[in-house]
Scaffold this motif. Structure first.
Motif, PDB file in Angstrom:
ATOM      1  N   PHE A 155      62.106  50.273 -63.506  1.00 14.47           N
ATOM      2  CA  PHE A 155      62.230  50.630 -62.088  1.00 14.47           C
ATOM      3  C   PHE A 155      63.679  50.597 -61.584  1.00 14.47           C
ATOM      4  CE2 PHE A 155      57.868  48.811 -62.438  1.00 14.47           C
ATOM      5  CZ  PHE A 155      57.182  50.004 -62.245  1.00 14.47           C
ATOM      6  N   THR A 156      64.636  50.647 -62.471  1.00 16.32           N
ATOM      7  CA  THR A 156      66.044  50.679 -62.073  1.00 16.32           C
ATOM      8  C   THR A 156      66.276  51.813 -61.074  1.00 16.32           C
ATOM      9  OG1 THR A 156      66.852  49.745 -64.141  1.00 16.32           O
ATOM     10  CG2 THR A 156      68.399  51.064 -62.890  1.00 16.32           C
ATOM     11  N   GLY A 157      67.022  51.489 -60.039  1.00 16.13           N
ATOM     12  CA  GLY A 157      67.290  52.468 -58.985  1.00 16.13           C
ATOM     13  C   GLY A 157      66.534  52.119 -57.719  1.00 16.13           C
ATOM     14  N   THR A 158      65.242  51.842 -57.868  1.00  8.93           N
ATOM     15  CA  THR A 158      64.446  51.392 -56.720  1.00  8.93           C
ATOM     16  C   THR A 158      64.361  49.877 -56.688  1.00  8.93           C
ATOM     17  OG1 THR A 158      63.130  53.421 -56.809  1.00  8.93           O
ATOM     18  CG2 THR A 158      62.226  51.607 -55.534  1.00  8.93           C
ATOM     19  N   LEU A 159      64.210  49.268 -57.861  1.00  9.32           N
ATOM     20  CA  LEU A 159      64.208  47.806 -57.953  1.00  9.32           C
ATOM     21  C   LEU A 159      65.648  47.303 -57.878  1.00  9.32           C
ATOM     22  CD1 LEU A 159      62.746  45.112 -58.454  1.00  9.32           C
ATOM     23  CD2 LEU A 159      62.907  45.582 -60.906  1.00  9.32           C
ATOM     24  N   GLY A 160      65.950  46.574 -56.821  1.00  6.70           N
ATOM     25  CA  GLY A 160      67.312  46.080 -56.647  1.00  6.70           C
ATOM     26  C   GLY A 160      67.517  44.644 -57.056  1.00  6.70           C
ATOM     27  N   TRP A 161      66.443  43.814 -56.954  1.00  3.73           N
ATOM     28  CA  TRP A 161      66.563  42.387 -57.202  1.00  3.73           C
ATOM     29  C   TRP A 161      65.275  41.873 -57.845  1.00  3.73           C
ATOM     30  CZ3 TRP A 161      67.395  45.008 -52.753  1.00  3.73           C
ATOM     31  CH2 TRP A 161      68.707  45.034 -52.228  1.00  3.73           C
ATOM     32  N   ILE A 162      65.418  40.942 -58.772  1.00  8.45           N
ATOM     33  CA  ILE A 162      64.281  40.187 -59.297  1.00  8.45           C
ATOM     34  C   ILE A 162      64.511  38.722 -58.965  1.00  8.45           C
ATOM     35  CG2 ILE A 162      63.090  39.368 -61.362  1.00  8.45           C
ATOM     36  CD1 ILE A 162      63.436  42.031 -62.616  1.00  8.45           C
ATOM     37  N   GLU A 163      63.592  38.159 -58.200  1.00 10.53           N
ATOM     38  CA  GLU A 163      63.632  36.748 -57.843  1.00 10.53           C
ATOM     39  C   GLU A 163      62.834  35.983 -58.899  1.00 10.53           C
ATOM     40  OE1 GLU A 163      63.243  34.377 -53.656  1.00 10.53           O
ATOM     41  OE2 GLU A 163      61.578  35.712 -54.174  1.00 10.53           O
ATOM     42  N   ILE A 164      63.512  35.068 -59.575  1.00  8.89           N
ATOM     43  CA  ILE A 164      62.887  34.362 -60.693  1.00  8.89           C
ATOM     44  C   ILE A 164      61.951  33.277 -60.154  1.00  8.89           C
ATOM     45  CG2 ILE A 164      63.296  33.053 -62.809  1.00  8.89           C
ATOM     46  CD1 ILE A 164      64.341  35.951 -62.861  1.00  8.89           C
ATOM     47  N   TRP A 165      60.682  33.631 -60.125  1.00  8.00           N
ATOM     48  CA  TRP A 165      59.600  32.755 -59.644  1.00  8.00           C
ATOM     49  C   TRP A 165      59.728  32.509 -58.141  1.00  8.00           C
ATOM     50  CZ3 TRP A 165      56.747  32.240 -64.035  1.00  8.00           C
ATOM     51  CH2 TRP A 165      55.534  31.555 -63.931  1.00  8.00           C
ATOM     52  N   ASN A 166      58.989  31.548 -57.648  1.00  7.14           N
ATOM     53  CA  ASN A 166      58.960  31.244 -56.218  1.00  7.14           C
ATOM     54  C   ASN A 166      58.888  29.743 -55.993  1.00  7.14           C
ATOM     55  OD1 ASN A 166      58.571  32.171 -53.337  1.00  7.14           O
ATOM     56  ND2 ASN A 166      56.708  30.960 -53.569  1.00  7.14           N
ATOM     57  N   GLU A 167      59.867  29.203 -55.295  1.00  3.95           N
ATOM     58  CA  GLU A 167      59.887  27.823 -54.812  1.00  3.95           C
ATOM     59  C   GLU A 167      59.502  26.792 -55.866  1.00  3.95           C
ATOM     60  OE1 GLU A 167      57.702  27.785 -51.122  1.00  3.95           O
ATOM     61  OE2 GLU A 167      58.999  29.302 -50.226  1.00  3.95           O
ATOM     62  N   PRO A 168      60.239  26.731 -56.969  1.00  8.76           N
ATOM     63  CA  PRO A 168      59.909  25.743 -58.005  1.00  8.76           C
ATOM     64  C   PRO A 168      60.113  24.301 -57.557  1.00  8.76           C
ATOM     65  CG  PRO A 168      62.020  26.777 -58.473  1.00  8.76           C
ATOM     66  CD  PRO A 168      61.408  27.545 -57.342  1.00  8.76           C
ATOM     67  N   ASP A 169      60.886  24.103 -56.489  1.00  7.06           N
ATOM     68  CA  ASP A 169      61.120  22.741 -56.008  1.00  7.06           C
ATOM     69  C   ASP A 169      60.109  22.303 -54.969  1.00  7.06           C
ATOM     70  OD1 ASP A 169      62.163  24.608 -54.141  1.00  7.06           O
ATOM     71  OD2 ASP A 169      63.543  23.125 -53.317  1.00  7.06           O
ATOM     72  N   HIS A 170      59.138  23.135 -54.651  1.00  4.74           N
ATOM     73  CA  HIS A 170      58.167  22.803 -53.603  1.00  4.74           C
ATOM     74  C   HIS A 170      57.431  21.517 -53.969  1.00  4.74           C
ATOM     75  CE1 HIS A 170      55.383  23.225 -50.378  1.00  4.74           C
ATOM     76  NE2 HIS A 170      55.737  24.458 -50.097  1.00  4.74           N
ATOM     77  N   ALA A 171      57.376  20.591 -53.039  1.00  4.13           N
ATOM     78  CA  ALA A 171      56.803  19.271 -53.318  1.00  4.13           C
ATOM     79  C   ALA A 171      55.314  19.316 -53.610  1.00  4.13           C
ATOM     80  CB  ALA A 171      57.078  18.332 -52.145  1.00  4.13           C
ATOM     81  N   ASN A 172      54.619  20.348 -53.126  1.00  2.85           N
ATOM     82  CA  ASN A 172      53.167  20.340 -53.290  1.00  2.85           C
ATOM     83  C   ASN A 172      52.692  20.939 -54.614  1.00  2.85           C
ATOM     84  OD1 ASN A 172      53.412  23.106 -53.029  1.00  2.85           O
ATOM     85  ND2 ASN A 172      52.502  23.218 -50.999  1.00  2.85           N
ATOM     86  N   GLN A 173      53.628  21.304 -55.508  1.00  3.95           N
ATOM     87  CA  GLN A 173      53.286  21.768 -56.858  1.00  3.95           C
ATOM     88  C   GLN A 173      52.483  23.069 -56.854  1.00  3.95           C
ATOM     89  OE1 GLN A 173      54.688  20.001 -59.480  1.00  3.95           O
ATOM     90  NE2 GLN A 173      53.555  18.114 -59.802  1.00  3.95           N
TER      91      GLN A 173
END
Length: 427
Positions: A155-173
């Motif tokens: 998807f190069t061109g339309t995909l500008g960023w990949i965020e590696i996972w989401n909130e790994p430091d979140h306290a609630n696991q």
């Protein structure tokens, strides 16, 4: 997403002038960050009409980018094989975004059963797979990197960023279970970054996706060698957005990390007259709109903030962070965001009122959202008192000055730390 836990206002008599002066320094003017909004996650069975509607509303907003979620466990349910139906779904969404001139930021998460480290899993994923299996680190971080690189290249061109996972430091696991989170997440970054960059050099890698503004998790990532394994550091901050950005930037500087910040999530929930919603303070629709306007306007001064994305496009059954209601009605925040995305709008300025009451002076007023306020009192040209104030949910503040200051001959100044906007009164 997560509520920012901020300290209570604190006050000191004398001795704080130097520290306060340092906090009051405002960032230099610079170009505005790229702006956008989070839309629905991409699911295999999701209604295409809903996704197209989201993209149409994002275009009406003037959003430069939309943030959505792709699940690795749906993309690669069997090791080495990408699911054709889910891939077709992704192709459809990216084509629709491209047709509307919108770039996409993808949060890529969800360990497939065959690599999840969830402790309840049986060998070979036989039997019932626990619901939290996707939200444990993969046993093979490089496998994640290969899947992310595949998306980046496709998807190069339309995909500008990949965020590696989401909130790994979140306290609630909820998103990243298990022990020693910093070590396992740093391992994911280090394994993924070179694979994604080699496959698609124009796609930027966002590391972190952190909710903690005190820097403890980020310091632990540095200790595990994560620095340099991302193009920008993603942060998700609510309530005191600007104060949190400033705090995490100081942690970066102390570690020699010059990577820019990307504000991947922020917003306010318009759930008044309720008090809180999921740990977040409820505000009115008017305050939600004003807070977004202020934050976007003030972020333009920060050269190190590359992007700022509102959470969320639509209200959900759980939260009222949306620019649209659950019935698709445009809220006041929609117009505020549209103005901000176009580069317009001005932030509110600090106001101040003084009045005598019961042998003391009460200072009150309001100011722009997102950061604490600094108060200082001078008497006869000498600094006598300082305080750090946090505004109420309606953007107001009110503080009774110490009785020993008296009620005459006082010069009171209140200033927002980020913007430098201030007001001074004498009594």
């Amino acid at each position: 997403m997560n509520a920012l836990r901020s300290p209570r206002p604190r006050s000191v008599l004398l001795g704080a002038a130097a520290a306060l002066a340092g906090l009051l320094a405002a960032p230099a003017a610079h170009a505005a960050p790229v702006t956008g909004v989070t839309i629905a996650p991409i699911r295999a069975a999701e209604n295409r009409v809903e996704m197209v509607r989201d993209l149409d509303e994002a275009r009406a907003l003037g959003a430069k980018v939309v943030r959505t979620e792709i699940r690795w466990d749906l993309l690669e349910p069997t090791q080495g094989t990408y699911d054709a139906a889910y891939l077709a779904r992704l192709d459809d969404v990216f084509a629709a975004a491209k047709a509307r001139g919108i770039r996409v930021l993808v949060t890529f998460l969800g360990s497939p059963c065959w690599t999840s480290t969830a402790p309840q899993l049986t060998a070979g994923c036989s039997g019932t797979v626990p619901q939290d299996a996707p939200f444990h680190p993969p046993s093979d971080p490089a496998a994640y990197g290969r899947a992310a690189a595949f998306l980046a290249q496709r998807f190069t061109g339309t995909l500008g960023w990949i965020e590696i996972w989401n909130e790994p430091d979140h306290a609630n696991q909820v998103y990243w279970g298990g022990a020693d989170k910093a070590r396992t997440y740093a391992g994911l970054l280090k394994a993924s970054y070179p694979l994604i960059r080699a496959a698609a050099p124009d796609v930027k890698v966002l590391g972190g996706a952190i909710v903690g503004a005190n820097g403890a998790f980020l310091k632990a990532l540095y200790a595990n060698g994560a620095k340099g394994s991302y193009d920008a550091l993603s942060v998700h901050y609510y309530d005191l957005v600007l104060a949190s950005i400033r705090a995490i930037r100081e942690t970066q500087r102390a570690a020699g990390d010059r990577a820019p910040l990307f504000l991947g999530e922020f917003g306010w929930t318009s759930c008044r007259p309720k008090s809180t919603e999921g740990g977040h303070a409820c505000v009115t629709q008017g305050v939600q709109a004003a807070n977004l306007r202020d934050t976007f306007r003030l972020l333009r001064s920060a050269s190190y903030v590359q992007g700022a994305l509102v959470y969320n496009l639509r209200d959900t059954a759980q939260y009222r962070f949306g620019l649209l209601s659950t019935t698709q009605k445009r809220k006041l925040a929609f117009a505020a965001a549209r103005t901000a995305f176009g580069g317009g709008g001005t932030a509110a300025r600090v106001t101040l009122r003084l009045r005598r009451s019961g042998g003391t002076v009460i200072a009150s007023g309001s100011g722009p959202a997102g950061d604490a306020l600094g108060l200082e009192v001078r008497q006869g040209g000498r600094l006598r008192y300082t305080a750090t104030l946090r505004q109420a949910r309606d953007r107001s503040y009110r503080v009774r000055l110490p009785r020993q200051l008296g009620t005459r001959g006082l010069q009171v100044r209140v200033r927002q730390f980020w913007s430098g906007s201030s007001a001074t009164k004498r009594i």
